[in-house]
Design a protein around this motif. Structure first.
Motif, PDB file in Angstrom:
ATOM      1  N   ARG A 220       0.816  -1.226   0.000  1.00 20.80           N
ATOM      2  CA  ARG A 220       0.000   0.000   0.000  1.00 20.80           C
ATOM      3  C   ARG A 220       0.841   1.263   0.000  1.00 20.80           C
ATOM      4  O   ARG A 220       0.408   2.323  -0.470  1.00 20.80           O
ATOM      5  CB  ARG A 220      -0.901   0.041   1.231  1.00 20.80           C
ATOM      6  CG  ARG A 220      -2.065  -0.888   1.103  1.00 20.80           C
ATOM      7  CD  ARG A 220      -3.000  -0.655   2.252  1.00 20.80           C
ATOM      8  NE  ARG A 220      -3.928  -1.756   2.349  1.00 20.80           N
ATOM      9  CZ  ARG A 220      -5.113  -1.664   2.912  1.00 20.80           C
ATOM     10  NH1 ARG A 220      -5.497  -0.534   3.451  1.00 20.80           N
ATOM     11  NH2 ARG A 220      -5.910  -2.701   2.954  1.00 20.80           N
TER      12      ARG A 220
ATOM     13  N   HIS B  10       3.085   1.997  -1.782  1.00 25.42           N
ATOM     14  CA  HIS B  10       3.447   2.410  -3.143  1.00 25.42           C
ATOM     15  C   HIS B  10       2.278   2.936  -3.954  1.00 25.42           C
ATOM     16  O   HIS B  10       2.448   3.306  -5.108  1.00 25.42           O
ATOM     17  CB  HIS B  10       4.185   1.271  -3.846  1.00 25.42           C
ATOM     18  CG  HIS B  10       5.457   0.967  -3.141  1.00 25.42           C
ATOM     19  ND1 HIS B  10       6.539   1.801  -3.197  1.00 25.42           N
ATOM     20  CD2 HIS B  10       5.786  -0.029  -2.274  1.00 25.42           C
ATOM     21  CE1 HIS B  10       7.497   1.313  -2.421  1.00 25.42           C
ATOM     22  NE2 HIS B  10       7.068   0.212  -1.852  1.00 25.42           N
ATOM     23  N   HIS B  11       1.093   3.005  -3.335  1.00 23.47           N
ATOM     24  CA  HIS B  11       0.028   3.771  -3.979  1.00 23.47           C
ATOM     25  C   HIS B  11       0.522   5.216  -4.099  1.00 23.47           C
ATOM     26  O   HIS B  11       0.292   5.894  -5.095  1.00 23.47           O
ATOM     27  CB  HIS B  11      -1.267   3.719  -3.153  1.00 23.47           C
ATOM     28  CG  HIS B  11      -1.857   2.331  -3.069  1.00 23.47           C
ATOM     29  ND1 HIS B  11      -2.928   2.026  -2.279  1.00 23.47           N
ATOM     30  CD2 HIS B  11      -1.506   1.168  -3.669  1.00 23.47           C
ATOM     31  CE1 HIS B  11      -3.226   0.737  -2.404  1.00 23.47           C
ATOM     32  NE2 HIS B  11      -2.367   0.197  -3.238  1.00 23.47           N
ATOM     33  N   SER B  12       1.238   5.664  -3.053  1.00 26.50           N
ATOM     34  CA  SER B  12       1.758   7.043  -3.088  1.00 26.50           C
ATOM     35  C   SER B  12       2.837   7.185  -4.163  1.00 26.50           C
ATOM     36  O   SER B  12       2.912   8.220  -4.833  1.00 26.50           O
ATOM     37  CB  SER B  12       2.320   7.446  -1.720  1.00 26.50           C
ATOM     38  OG  SER B  12       3.536   6.772  -1.461  1.00 26.50           O
TER      39      SER B  12
ATOM     40  N   ARG C 112       0.954   7.461  -7.340  1.00 22.14           N
ATOM     41  CA  ARG C 112       0.162   8.704  -7.357  1.00 22.14           C
ATOM     42  C   ARG C 112       1.068   9.890  -7.702  1.00 22.14           C
ATOM     43  O   ARG C 112       0.718  10.741  -8.528  1.00 22.14           O
ATOM     44  CB  ARG C 112      -0.516   8.939  -6.006  1.00 22.14           C
ATOM     45  CG  ARG C 112      -1.424  10.177  -6.007  1.00 22.14           C
ATOM     46  CD  ARG C 112      -2.126  10.429  -4.689  1.00 22.14           C
ATOM     47  NE  ARG C 112      -2.887   9.284  -4.249  1.00 22.14           N
ATOM     48  CZ  ARG C 112      -2.600   8.523  -3.190  1.00 22.14           C
ATOM     49  NH1 ARG C 112      -1.551   8.827  -2.433  1.00 22.14           N
ATOM     50  NH2 ARG C 112      -3.336   7.497  -2.862  1.00 22.14           N
TER      51      ARG C 112
ATOM     52  N   GLY D 153       1.897  -2.490  -5.175  1.00 22.87           N
ATOM     53  CA  GLY D 153       1.284  -1.196  -4.851  1.00 22.87           C
ATOM     54  C   GLY D 153       1.057  -0.349  -6.096  1.00 22.87           C
ATOM     55  O   GLY D 153      -0.017   0.237  -6.275  1.00 22.87           O
ATOM     56  N   CYS D 154       2.075  -0.287  -6.970  1.00 25.73           N
ATOM     57  CA  CYS D 154       1.930   0.524  -8.191  1.00 25.73           C
ATOM     58  C   CYS D 154       0.873  -0.100  -9.102  1.00 25.73           C
ATOM     59  O   CYS D 154       0.037   0.619  -9.674  1.00 25.73           O
ATOM     60  CB  CYS D 154       3.277   0.638  -8.917  1.00 25.73           C
ATOM     61  SG  CYS D 154       4.476   1.668  -8.043  1.00 25.73           S
TER      62      CYS D 154
ATOM     63  N   GLU E 207      -1.680  -1.954  -8.285  1.00 17.57           N
ATOM     64  CA  GLU E 207      -3.020  -1.735  -7.709  1.00 17.57           C
ATOM     65  C   GLU E 207      -3.517  -0.326  -8.045  1.00 17.57           C
ATOM     66  O   GLU E 207      -4.681  -0.130  -8.400  1.00 17.57           O
ATOM     67  CB  GLU E 207      -2.977  -1.898  -6.183  1.00 17.57           C
ATOM     68  CG  GLU E 207      -3.045  -3.342  -5.739  1.00 17.57           C
ATOM     69  CD  GLU E 207      -2.867  -3.505  -4.225  1.00 17.57           C
ATOM     70  OE1 GLU E 207      -3.003  -4.635  -3.759  1.00 17.57           O
ATOM     71  OE2 GLU E 207      -2.562  -2.516  -3.517  1.00 17.57           O
ATOM     72  N   PHE E 208      -2.605   0.655  -7.897  1.00 17.73           N
ATOM     73  CA  PHE E 208      -3.004   2.043  -8.181  1.00 17.73           C
ATOM     74  C   PHE E 208      -3.403   2.184  -9.652  1.00 17.73           C
ATOM     75  O   PHE E 208      -4.402   2.842  -9.979  1.00 17.73           O
ATOM     76  CB  PHE E 208      -1.866   3.007  -7.830  1.00 17.73           C
ATOM     77  CG  PHE E 208      -2.252   4.450  -7.951  1.00 17.73           C
ATOM     78  CD1 PHE E 208      -2.722   5.157  -6.848  1.00 17.73           C
ATOM     79  CD2 PHE E 208      -2.169   5.110  -9.179  1.00 17.73           C
ATOM     80  CE1 PHE E 208      -3.093   6.496  -6.970  1.00 17.73           C
ATOM     81  CE2 PHE E 208      -2.546   6.448  -9.306  1.00 17.73           C
ATOM     82  CZ  PHE E 208      -3.005   7.138  -8.194  1.00 17.73           C
TER      83      PHE E 208
ATOM     84  N   ASP F 276      -6.816   0.426 -10.064  1.00 15.74           N
ATOM     85  CA  ASP F 276      -7.914   1.129  -9.389  1.00 15.74           C
ATOM     86  C   ASP F 276      -8.253   2.462 -10.049  1.00 15.74           C
ATOM     87  O   ASP F 276      -9.344   2.986  -9.876  1.00 15.74           O
ATOM     88  CB  ASP F 276      -7.584   1.361  -7.906  1.00 15.74           C
ATOM     89  CG  ASP F 276      -7.462   0.048  -7.143  1.00 15.74           C
ATOM     90  OD1 ASP F 276      -7.862  -1.009  -7.715  1.00 15.74           O
ATOM     91  OD2 ASP F 276      -6.956   0.062  -6.008  1.00 15.74           O
ATOM     92  N   ASN F 277      -7.288   3.037 -10.773  1.00 15.80           N
ATOM     93  CA  ASN F 277      -7.529   4.325 -11.413  1.00 15.80           C
ATOM     94  C   ASN F 277      -7.735   4.196 -12.923  1.00 15.80           C
ATOM     95  O   ASN F 277      -7.758   5.203 -13.633  1.00 15.80           O
ATOM     96  CB  ASN F 277      -6.385   5.288 -11.087  1.00 15.80           C
ATOM     97  CG  ASN F 277      -6.433   5.714  -9.616  1.00 15.80           C
ATOM     98  OD1 ASN F 277      -7.180   6.616  -9.253  1.00 15.80           O
ATOM     99  ND2 ASN F 277      -5.698   5.013  -8.779  1.00 15.80           N
TER     100      ASN F 277
END
Ligand code: PMP
Length: 353
Positions: free
Chosen positions: A173, A175-177, A180, A205-206, A208-209, A212-213
Motif C-alpha cells: 500500500r 506504493h500507492h503514493s 500517485r 502497490g503501483c 493496484e493504483f 484502481d484508477n
C-alpha cells in the motif's frame, strides 16, 4: 520535534502543521528527472523516480512508514515497549531503524553478509541491534536462514513484532503514493513503468493504483537471473550466484499476485553494474544496484518500446551504499573478470579526452 506519548498515542501526537514538519513527514515526494542523455527523447522519453531522496536514502522508507504506522494504529506495536524484528538486505533495515528510533521502538534487524559494514553501522547509529546470519545449509540461500532467525527471535524476545515485509499488505500500500506522485507529474500516467521486484511491494502497490484508477500504464518488472519470483529459473540460471541485494528473491513473495506485471525481464549482476555505470557516465546519477538492473532492462527494450512512448524507471536507492562493490573496479574485476569490463571512470575520462 514532536514529543511522543508513551501510551501508544505517538501517531496522534505528531504535529499536523504543514510548516512544522518532522523527518517522517518528508518520506515520499521524490523527484522525477528526465534521462535525456541515456535515452534520446526523439525515440521515447524516460524519466527516473529517484527514491534516494527519501530521508533514509531509499524507497524502503515508504514501506517502513506504512507498516510501522499501521502496526502502531492497530496496537500491535506499543512505543516504549515493543521490539520490531525484521529480515532485511539493508535498505528496509535502515528505514526501520529510522522509524523505530523516531517512534521509540526497539529494533533487531537480521541481515546477511552481503549487507555492507556501512549499512549495518547506519542501523546501529539509529539504535538498532544487527544480527548477521550465514547461508542456509539446505538451500545455500540467505533468505531462509534470515527467516529462521527471525522466527527464533519472535519466540525469545518479549513484545516482539515481525512486520514481515514479504507478506505485509502495508508494504504494498505504501506504493500507492509512489504511483500517485508519478501520475501527478505525468497526468494519465506513463505508458510504461519499469521497476525492480524484491518483496514485490513496489510492484503490487503501483499495479493496484494503476488498476484502481483505470490507467493504461503497462508494468515491466525487473528481476534477477536466478531469482524464483516469477517462476522457476531456467537451468542455465542456476549457476548465476546473485551478489547484488535489492531485486530478486529465493522465495515467491506472498505479496505477488498473478497479472501484476505485464512483462518480466531478468538481468544479471553484470548487467546491473553496466546499467549503474552508464547512468553515472551519461546522467551523473550515482544509483544503486537495482537501479542499474532497471536501466539495463530499459536499454535492452528499445526494440519494442513504441516511438513517442513515455517510460518511468523507479530507481530504489543511491550508489553511495555500493562504493565497495558496483563502483569499485577491483570488485568488478574480481567478480566478472571473464566478462567484458564495464566502462570505468578512467575509461570515460580517456574516451572523453
Ligand atoms: N531495490 C532495492 C535497492 C531494494 O532495497 C528493494 C527492496 N528489497 C527493491 C529494489 C525491491 O523492492 P520491493 O521489495 O518493493 O519489491
Amino acid at each position: 520535534m514532536t514529543v511522543l506519548a508513551s501510551d501508544g498515542a505517538a501517531l496522534a501526537a505528531r504535529s499536523t502543521r504543514a510548516w512544522e514538519t518532522d523527518i517522517v513527514a518528508t518520506i515520499g515526494g521524490t523527484p522525477l528527472v528526465a534521462l535525456d542523455r541515456l535515452f534520446p527523447p526523439e525515440r521515447f522519453q524516460v524519466y527516473a523516480k529517484c527514491e534516494r531522496f527519501n530521508p533514509g536514502g531509499s524507497i524502503k522508507d515508504r514501506a517502513a512508514k506504512s507498516m510501522i504506522e499501521h502496526a502502531i494504529r492497530t496496537g500491535k506495536l506499543v512505543p516504549g515497549v515493543s521490539t520490531v524484528v525484521e529480515s532485511s538486505s539493508g535498505n528496509l533495515g535502515i528505514a526501520l531503524a529510522q522509524l523505530c528510533n523516531f517512534y521509540r521502538l526497539n529494533l533487531i534487524c537480521v541481515v546477511d553478509p552481503r549487507t555492507t559494514a556501512q549499512n549495518a553501522a547506519i542501523m546501529r547509529a539509529y539504535g538498532a541491534r544487527v544480527e548477521v546470519v550465514e547461508r542456509d545449509p539446505a538451500t545455500g540461500e540467505f533468505l531462509p536462514a534470515r527467516i529462521n532467525r527471525v522466527r527464533a527471535l519472535l519466540e525469545s524476545v518479549p513484545d516482539a513484532y515481525w512486520p514481515n515485509q514479504y507478506a505485509n499488505e502495508y508494504n504494498a500500500r505504501a506504493h500507492h503514493s509512489t504511483m500517485r506522485e508519478i501520475c501527478e507529474a505525468l497526468p494519465g500516467g506513463p505508458d510504461y513503468l519499469f521497476l525492480a521486484a524484491g518483496t514485490c511491494g513496489t510492484l503490487r502497490g503501483c499495479a493496484e493504483f494503476i488498476r484502481d484508477n483505470g490507467l493504461d500504464t503497462r508494468v515491466v518488472a525487473v528481476d534477477a537471473v536466478g531469482s524464483v519470483i516469477f517462476g522457476p529459473p531456467e537451468p542455465w540460471e542456476r549457476s548465476h550466484r546473485r551478489t547484488i541485494p535489492g531485486h530478486g528473491a529465493a522465495v515467491v513473495p506472498p505479496l505477488l499476485q498473478p497479472g501484476l506485471a505485464d512483462r518480466v525481464l531478468k538481468v544479471t549482476d553484470f548487467d546491473c553494474v553496466r546499467g549503474c555505470r552508464q547512468l553515472l557516465a551519461q546522467e551523473s546519477i550515482l544509483a544503486g544496484g537495482s537501479s542499474g538492473a532497471v536501466m539495463a532492462a530499459l536499454l535492452s527494450s528499445s526494440s519494442w518500446i513504441e516511438p513517442g512512448a513515455t517510460c518511468v524507471a523507479v530507481l530504489p536507492d543511491g550508489g553511495d551504499r555500493y562504493l565497495d562493490t558496483i563502483y569499485s573496479d577491483q570488485w568488478v574485476e574480481a567478480h566478472f573478470q571473464h566478462l567484458e569490463h564495464p566502462q570505468s571512470h578512467d575509461d570515460q575520462e580517456r574516451s572523453a579526452s
